[in-house]
Design an enzyme around this catalytic site. Structure first.
Site, PDB file in Angstrom:
ATOM      1  N   SER A 102      -9.652   2.211   2.927  1.00 44.82           N
ATOM      2  CA  SER A 102      -8.784   2.914   1.997  1.00 44.82           C
ATOM      3  C   SER A 102      -7.781   2.007   1.277  1.00 44.82           C
ATOM      4  O   SER A 102      -7.085   2.455   0.364  1.00 44.82           O
ATOM      5  CB  SER A 102      -8.003   3.997   2.759  1.00 44.82           C
ATOM      6  OG  SER A 102      -7.158   3.421   3.759  1.00 44.82           O
TER       7      SER A 102
ATOM      8  N   SER B 150      -9.956  -0.269   7.120  1.00 49.16           N
ATOM      9  CA  SER B 150      -9.416  -0.094   5.772  1.00 49.16           C
ATOM     10  C   SER B 150      -8.766  -1.328   5.173  1.00 49.16           C
ATOM     11  O   SER B 150      -8.474  -1.347   3.983  1.00 49.16           O
ATOM     12  CB  SER B 150      -8.406   1.060   5.758  1.00 49.16           C
ATOM     13  OG  SER B 150      -9.056   2.290   5.916  1.00 49.16           O
TER      14      SER B 150
ATOM     15  N   LYS C 138       0.841  -1.201   0.000  1.00 45.37           N
ATOM     16  CA  LYS C 138       0.000   0.000   0.000  1.00 45.37           C
ATOM     17  C   LYS C 138       0.873   1.246   0.000  1.00 45.37           C
ATOM     18  O   LYS C 138       1.930   1.286   0.655  1.00 45.37           O
ATOM     19  CB  LYS C 138      -0.925  -0.018   1.220  1.00 45.37           C
ATOM     20  CG  LYS C 138      -1.976   1.098   1.237  1.00 45.37           C
ATOM     21  CD  LYS C 138      -2.902   0.966   2.429  1.00 45.37           C
ATOM     22  CE  LYS C 138      -3.935   2.086   2.484  1.00 45.37           C
ATOM     23  NZ  LYS C 138      -4.848   1.963   3.646  1.00 45.37           N
TER      24      LYS C 138
END
Length: 536
Positions: free
Chosen positions: A184, A208, A109
């Site tokens: 996210s 997330s 990420k």
């Protein structure tokens, strides 16, 4: 040279495009409900049936074929990935015995620092930031011989639940390109579901990792706060942020957790408890239990997460999962957590307050891109932030600053901290000795929704976090894994995955993974592949 994939979808790429399953020249390892992708890659490399370069190239081919549609990645670094793979092949040729993560292609990420590779946190204000150091989690994976394919898309600074708040492009759900992958960590979830990596790292501040895992039909684990070092994770809310694995199977998640867990002198909030081999004993433990491997386990179905406000297919799938857990010998009983509904507003006060503090460093002087047109210091601050930060980030900074301001601190921030204590005490008590070994709930009230459906209504987006934020407030571990599908007839002809959430005791990731593994291996959830996945 890095190949940067940003500036949105390629011009005209959606016009008249029939979203069909992308096909690659090579076959990427496809996970069934019972097959560990990481374990299979390790076995193939150890037996010299394939080389690490071949495995890595297949995933790079998959990215090249599918990512113009799915948009999982912000940056792909094929040269680095192949160099890492060649190093693994050299070690194999030298006769070294390698660990289970060596040669496994992973996605990271984009809020987790990677030395020499651009790390943007999904924001324009960090568009040119190239760290000179690795996050501890990345450093440990690098030391284990893992291969890094690139950095995945995300809501800017982790502030969002759909990956529509990325300042580069929206990521699309591999099950339906008109729907969001969650957020996210939507880029990481989509990359796993689209077979653009073997597994991925995400981060979880209020759900997330878990909500995108639910939306994309994969496994996601939020570890106990402190189980994985936060050093090198670009902060959103420091008392809530966690790094964790996103993968095809529970065993894959366990292997990846084993590679990143453990104390760290760079992070004072990390726990000194030694990491364990979380994958060891999963299969043998299940086999030893015979037809009732969960005998003696008590699981609490959280009453406040069921019924009204939850899509009927979600409610039905979680109740069916509860019945299956009972068939494995567990006792499942409904439990009430009276403070459960108070967690969401408390979470947003606390998370946004911490964000207001953490993001104050991005002023064009200390950190972040600088506005070129500023005539004085005030204009430099306002210009750099105004140009570099997106609308949702600005909204959250303003709300957090308000909650911390003189005259409102006690009414908002202090009260939210008090509610956090109540939520934590209640959840810990429910998981106490003689009570529940785990809590069961849906992950979100619905399956993946359409792009743009909630982007104009922030409150509706925030409400989708109701079932996940309390876990962060309490600092507990939680595992999400697939439990079924919303029928195509209920979603306009599109079949969408459903996940269930299991919440465990602090630092009992091993027990939580064992519970999830038993469910995964016996529930008979159909092993379907997302229509946009890169599988031949």
């Amino acid at each position: 040279m890095q190949a940067s994939i940003h500036n949105g979808l390629r011009s005209g790429s959606l016009r008249g495009l029939a979203f069909k399953q992308a096909r690659c020249k090579h076959t990427v390892v496809a996970a069934s409900a019972k097959q560990s992708v990481i374990r299979e890659i390790h076995e193939q490399l150890s037996a010299k049936k394939r080389s690490a370069v071949e495995v890595t190239q297949q995933y790079l081919d998959a990215i090249a074929k599918t990512d113009s549609t799915v948009c999982s990645y912000i940056t792909v670094d094929g040269e680095q990935a192949l160099a890492q793979a060649r190093a693994v092949d050299a070690r194999i040729a030298a006769g070294e015995t390698l660990g289970p993560l060596a040669g496994v292609p992973l996605a990271i990420k984009d809020n987790i620092c990677t030395s020499g590779t651009r790390t943007t946190a999904g924001s324009q204000i960090l568009r040119d930031y190239v760290p000179t150091f690795d996050a501890t989690a990345v450093s440990r994976l690098r030391g284990a011989g893992a291969v890094f394919l690139g950095k995945t898309n995300m809501d800017e600074f982790g502030m969002g639940s759909s990956t529509e708040n990325s300042s580069y492009k929206p990521t699309r759900n591999p099950w339906d390109a008109e729907r969001v992958p969650g957020g996210s960590s939507g880029g990481s979830a989509a990359a796993v579901a689209a077979h653009e990596c073997a597994a991925a790292l995400g981060s979880d501040t209020g759900g997330s990792i878990r909500q995108p895992a639910h939306f994309c039909g994969i496994v996601g684990l939020k570890p106990t706060y402190g189980r994985v070092s936060r050093y090198g994770l670009i902060s959103y809310a420091s008392s809530l942020d966690c790094i964790g694995p996103m993968a095809h199977t529970v065993e894959d998640a366990a292997l990846l957790l084993g590679g990143i867990a453990g104390g760290d002198s760079h992070d004072a909030t990390s726990s000194g408890r030694p990491a364990v081999d979380y994958a060891a004993g999963l299969a043998s433990g299940l086999a030893a239990g015979g037809s009732r491997p969960l005998a003696g386990k008590r699981i609490g179905l959280v009453a406040q997460t069921m019924g009204e406000g939850v899509a009927p297919a979600i409610d039905a799938a979680v109740r069916a999962a509860a019945r299956h857990l009972e068939s494995l010998g567990a006792t499942v009983e409904e439990v009430s957590l009276p403070t459960f509904g108070q967690g969401l507003p408390a979470y947003y006060v606390l998370a946004l307050s911490e964000a207001s503090s953490n993001l104050s460093r991005y002023d064009g002087v200390r950190y972040g891109a600088r506005s070129p047109a500023a005539a004085d210091l005030a204009a430099l601050f306002s210009g750099s932030r105004g140009e570099g930060l997106g609308g949702e980030v600005k909204r959250r900074i303003l709300m957090g600053t308000y909650a911390l301001s003189a005259g409102y601190y006690d009414a908002y921030y202090k009260r939210a901290q008090q509610v956090r204590t109540l939520v934590q005490q209640e959840m810990v008590a429910a998981l106490g000795a003689g009570r529940c070994d785990a809590l069961l709930s849906p992950v979100a009230p619905s399956a993946a929704y359409r792009l743009g459906e909630k982007s104009s209504d922030p409150l509706a987006m925030y409400k989708g976090d109701l079932m996940t934020v309390n876990v962060n407030l309490a600092g507990l571990p939680a595992l999400v894994l697939p439990t079924g599908f919303v029928p195509a007839s209920a979603e306009g002809g599109v079949e969408l995955p459903i996940g269930l959430q299991l919440v465990g005791r602090a630092f009992d990731e091993a027990g939580l993974l064992g519970l999830g593994y038993a469910y995964e291996q016996t529930a008979g959830v159909p092993a379907r592949t997302a229509p946009l996945a890169a599988v031949a």
